[in-house]
Design a protein around this motif. Sequence first.
Motif, PDB file in Angstrom:
ATOM      1  N   ARG A  28       0.852  -1.178   0.000  1.00 32.74           N
ATOM      2  CA  ARG A  28       0.000   0.000   0.000  1.00 32.74           C
ATOM      3  C   ARG A  28       0.888   1.227   0.000  1.00 32.74           C
ATOM      4  O   ARG A  28       1.946   1.234   0.634  1.00 32.74           O
ATOM      5  N   ILE A  29       0.429   2.270  -0.683  1.00 36.06           N
ATOM      6  CA  ILE A  29       1.172   3.525  -0.741  1.00 36.06           C
ATOM      7  C   ILE A  29       0.738   4.419   0.408  1.00 36.06           C
ATOM      8  O   ILE A  29      -0.463   4.606   0.660  1.00 36.06           O
ATOM      9  N   LEU A  30       1.715   4.982   1.105  1.00 36.38           N
ATOM     10  CA  LEU A  30       1.457   5.910   2.201  1.00 36.38           C
ATOM     11  C   LEU A  30       1.829   7.313   1.752  1.00 36.38           C
ATOM     12  O   LEU A  30       2.986   7.597   1.450  1.00 36.38           O
ATOM     13  N   ALA A  31       0.832   8.181   1.688  1.00 37.08           N
ATOM     14  CA  ALA A  31       1.062   9.592   1.367  1.00 37.08           C
ATOM     15  C   ALA A  31       0.611  10.404   2.581  1.00 37.08           C
ATOM     16  O   ALA A  31       1.337  10.522   3.554  1.00 37.08           O
ATOM     17  N   GLY A  32      -0.624  10.928   2.559  1.00 37.43           N
ATOM     18  CA  GLY A  32      -1.140  11.627   3.745  1.00 37.43           C
ATOM     19  C   GLY A  32      -1.584  10.673   4.834  1.00 37.43           C
ATOM     20  O   GLY A  32      -1.540  10.996   6.017  1.00 37.43           O
ATOM     21  N   GLY A  33      -2.062   9.500   4.436  1.00 40.71           N
ATOM     22  CA  GLY A  33      -2.447   8.477   5.401  1.00 40.71           C
ATOM     23  C   GLY A  33      -3.756   8.715   6.125  1.00 40.71           C
ATOM     24  O   GLY A  33      -4.090   7.982   7.058  1.00 40.71           O
ATOM     25  N   GLN A  34      -4.541   9.702   5.709  1.00 46.38           N
ATOM     26  CA  GLN A  34      -5.742  10.047   6.467  1.00 46.38           C
ATOM     27  C   GLN A  34      -6.837   8.983   6.398  1.00 46.38           C
ATOM     28  O   GLN A  34      -7.650   8.872   7.308  1.00 46.38           O
ATOM     29  N   SER A  35      -6.874   8.212   5.337  1.00 45.67           N
ATOM     30  CA  SER A  35      -7.788   7.071   5.255  1.00 45.67           C
ATOM     31  C   SER A  35      -7.057   5.771   5.558  1.00 45.67           C
ATOM     32  O   SER A  35      -7.591   4.892   6.234  1.00 45.67           O
ATOM     33  N   LEU A  36      -5.828   5.654   5.076  1.00 50.22           N
ATOM     34  CA  LEU A  36      -5.087   4.403   5.227  1.00 50.22           C
ATOM     35  C   LEU A  36      -4.846   4.051   6.686  1.00 50.22           C
ATOM     36  O   LEU A  36      -5.045   2.896   7.100  1.00 50.22           O
ATOM     37  N   ILE A  37      -4.406   4.994   7.491  1.00 53.30           N
ATOM     38  CA  ILE A  37      -4.079   4.685   8.886  1.00 53.30           C
ATOM     39  C   ILE A  37      -5.308   4.190   9.634  1.00 53.30           C
ATOM     40  O   ILE A  37      -5.225   3.252  10.439  1.00 53.30           O
ATOM     41  N   ALA A  38      -6.457   4.779   9.355  1.00 51.24           N
ATOM     42  CA  ALA A  38      -7.686   4.323  10.011  1.00 51.24           C
ATOM     43  C   ALA A  38      -8.029   2.889   9.614  1.00 51.24           C
ATOM     44  O   ALA A  38      -8.397   2.068  10.470  1.00 51.24           O
ATOM     45  N   THR A  39      -7.891   2.570   8.338  1.00 55.24           N
ATOM     46  CA  THR A  39      -8.209   1.208   7.903  1.00 55.24           C
ATOM     47  C   THR A  39      -7.188   0.207   8.442  1.00 55.24           C
ATOM     48  O   THR A  39      -7.535  -0.940   8.738  1.00 55.24           O
ATOM     49  N   LEU A  40      -5.927   0.632   8.596  1.00 56.71           N
ATOM     50  CA  LEU A  40      -4.930  -0.244   9.211  1.00 56.71           C
ATOM     51  C   LEU A  40      -5.276  -0.528  10.669  1.00 56.71           C
ATOM     52  O   LEU A  40      -5.225  -1.681  11.129  1.00 56.71           O
ATOM     53  N   ASN A  41      -5.630   0.529  11.388  1.00 54.28           N
ATOM     54  CA  ASN A  41      -5.935   0.359  12.807  1.00 54.28           C
ATOM     55  C   ASN A  41      -7.153  -0.525  13.035  1.00 54.28           C
ATOM     56  O   ASN A  41      -7.217  -1.242  14.039  1.00 54.28           O
ATOM     57  N   MET A  42      -8.109  -0.463  12.131  1.00 55.41           N
ATOM     58  CA  MET A  42      -9.301  -1.314  12.250  1.00 55.41           C
ATOM     59  C   MET A  42      -9.117  -2.671  11.571  1.00 55.41           C
ATOM     60  O   MET A  42     -10.021  -3.480  11.545  1.00 55.41           O
ATOM     61  N   ARG A  43      -7.930  -2.878  11.018  1.00 59.13           N
ATOM     62  CA  ARG A  43      -7.590  -4.114  10.305  1.00 59.13           C
ATOM     63  C   ARG A  43      -8.536  -4.406   9.141  1.00 59.13           C
ATOM     64  O   ARG A  43      -8.777  -5.561   8.790  1.00 59.13           O
ATOM     65  N   LEU A  44      -9.052  -3.322   8.563  1.00 54.26           N
ATOM     66  CA  LEU A  44      -9.777  -3.462   7.303  1.00 54.26           C
ATOM     67  C   LEU A  44      -8.796  -3.614   6.155  1.00 54.26           C
ATOM     68  O   LEU A  44      -9.163  -4.059   5.069  1.00 54.26           O
ATOM     69  N   SER A  45      -7.559  -3.215   6.395  1.00 53.56           N
ATOM     70  CA  SER A  45      -6.474  -3.381   5.429  1.00 53.56           C
ATOM     71  C   SER A  45      -5.283  -3.970   6.171  1.00 53.56           C
ATOM     72  O   SER A  45      -4.903  -3.470   7.240  1.00 53.56           O
ATOM     73  N   GLU A  46      -4.695  -5.024   5.618  1.00 51.82           N
ATOM     74  CA  GLU A  46      -3.551  -5.676   6.260  1.00 51.82           C
ATOM     75  C   GLU A  46      -2.444  -5.921   5.224  1.00 51.82           C
ATOM     76  O   GLU A  46      -2.137  -7.063   4.871  1.00 51.82           O
ATOM     77  N   PRO A  47      -1.841  -4.842   4.722  1.00 53.69           N
ATOM     78  CA  PRO A  47      -0.786  -5.007   3.712  1.00 53.69           C
ATOM     79  C   PRO A  47       0.476  -5.594   4.327  1.00 53.69           C
ATOM     80  O   PRO A  47       0.745  -5.453   5.522  1.00 53.69           O
ATOM     81  N   ARG A  48       1.271  -6.212   3.478  1.00 53.53           N
ATOM     82  CA  ARG A  48       2.575  -6.702   3.925  1.00 53.53           C
ATOM     83  C   ARG A  48       3.616  -5.594   3.925  1.00 53.53           C
ATOM     84  O   ARG A  48       4.609  -5.667   4.648  1.00 53.53           O
ATOM     85  N   LEU A  49       3.386  -4.568   3.072  1.00 51.49           N
ATOM     86  CA  LEU A  49       4.386  -3.516   2.910  1.00 51.49           C
ATOM     87  C   LEU A  49       3.702  -2.169   2.751  1.00 51.49           C
ATOM     88  O   LEU A  49       2.750  -2.035   1.972  1.00 51.49           O
ATOM     89  N   LEU A  50       4.197  -1.156   3.475  1.00 54.78           N
ATOM     90  CA  LEU A  50       3.814   0.233   3.259  1.00 54.78           C
ATOM     91  C   LEU A  50       4.960   0.945   2.555  1.00 54.78           C
ATOM     92  O   LEU A  50       6.106   0.878   3.019  1.00 54.78           O
ATOM     93  N   VAL A  51       4.642   1.601   1.453  1.00 51.90           N
ATOM     94  CA  VAL A  51       5.646   2.352   0.696  1.00 51.90           C
ATOM     95  C   VAL A  51       5.370   3.837   0.895  1.00 51.90           C
ATOM     96  O   VAL A  51       4.370   4.372   0.406  1.00 51.90           O
ATOM     97  N   ASP A  52       6.230   4.507   1.621  1.00 48.54           N
ATOM     98  CA  ASP A  52       6.099   5.920   1.949  1.00 48.54           C
ATOM     99  C   ASP A  52       6.652   6.744   0.776  1.00 48.54           C
ATOM    100  O   ASP A  52       7.835   6.662   0.452  1.00 48.54           O
ATOM    101  N   ILE A  53       5.786   7.547   0.159  1.00 42.32           N
ATOM    102  CA  ILE A  53       6.208   8.338  -1.009  1.00 42.32           C
ATOM    103  C   ILE A  53       6.377   9.818  -0.680  1.00 42.32           C
ATOM    104  O   ILE A  53       6.558  10.636  -1.566  1.00 42.32           O
ATOM    105  N   ASN A  54       6.354  10.172   0.600  1.00 42.79           N
ATOM    106  CA  ASN A  54       6.358  11.586   0.962  1.00 42.79           C
ATOM    107  C   ASN A  54       7.633  12.326   0.567  1.00 42.79           C
ATOM    108  O   ASN A  54       7.616  13.549   0.454  1.00 42.79           O
ATOM    109  N   ARG A  55       8.737  11.600   0.361  1.00 37.58           N
ATOM    110  CA  ARG A  55       9.979  12.256  -0.033  1.00 37.58           C
ATOM    111  C   ARG A  55      10.255  12.142  -1.530  1.00 37.58           C
ATOM    112  O   ARG A  55      11.328  12.553  -1.989  1.00 37.58           O
ATOM    113  N   VAL A  56       9.311  11.613  -2.278  1.00 37.37           N
ATOM    114  CA  VAL A  56       9.505  11.531  -3.728  1.00 37.37           C
ATOM    115  C   VAL A  56       9.405  12.945  -4.304  1.00 37.37           C
ATOM    116  O   VAL A  56       8.377  13.617  -4.146  1.00 37.37           O
ATOM    117  N   PRO A  57      10.429  13.433  -4.975  1.00 40.44           N
ATOM    118  CA  PRO A  57      10.393  14.808  -5.483  1.00 40.44           C
ATOM    119  C   PRO A  57       9.507  14.946  -6.721  1.00 40.44           C
ATOM    120  O   PRO A  57       9.290  13.988  -7.461  1.00 40.44           O
TER     121      PRO A  57
END
Length: 281
Positions: A28-57
């Motif tokens: 899963r791609i992590l940018a702002g995370g405003q929806s993703l973090i909530a779904t992770l915490n509720m285990r509605l989403s259980e990805p194996r890998l989070l890819v943080d793109i916040n430093r991609v220019p």
Amino acid sequence: MKPAAFAYARAESLDHALALIGGEPDARILAGGQSLIATLNMRLSEPRLLVDINRVPGLDGIARRDGFLELGALMRHAQAERSPDIAAHAPLIAKAMPHIGHPAIRNRGTIGGSIAFGDPAAELPACLVALGGEIVIAGPTGERAIKADDFYRGLFETALTSRDMVTAIRVPAATADMRIGFAELARRHGDYAIAGLAATARANGKTLTDVRLAFFSVGVTPVRAHGAEAALAGGDVEAAVAALARDLDPPDDVQATSAVKRRLAGVLTRRVAKQLMEPRA
């Protein structure tokens, strides 16, 4: 609740990000995370890998070219809300921005994240459909653009594959004859809309042409109301409201019944029709 265990990687470039998600189908791609973090915490989403793109220019800029305004996927909602370029060349997006969540959410949430997540109650997907915009996507075969009308396929389902990433959106730059309208009804400002409407049209004297009405929170995707569009182009607001009985089939949800949503859609149509008839400021 706490999220299930996952690996974390920080992408340093667009190519690096694509390589990371291409190597793990359950990433899963992590940018702002405003929806993703909530779904992770509720285990509605259980990805194996989070890819943080916040430093991609290069993914948070604004560019105007060939009659379009291009907004980078990493642009924060707050940045868009304050942008004079967006106010001048994409006034519908500027008008919708203050309705997106609350200030803390707008400070972190991104344009691309909202578009890619495809929440049927979100403002930006409907604005993009109303504007006839397109989504720029990077993937293993290169870059491609998909019209907003074709991007949303079902509930939280889009044209993106697991190896794709939204890099920008493009919308036609506003012209002197463009008219825009936006309204939503929510229990509190910043809450999910019970029903909402984003609209564009072209002014032709005292009439409207090329009317596009995109409702949100009344279906599993943004919904074009084609019958109401034709009626508004004919100058008959009440006929447009009546056409919603054929255009919309909103499901019941925790906020309102289908009948209530359809009635609210009529209220929004009358309000937005008035906005569309006003001269552009």
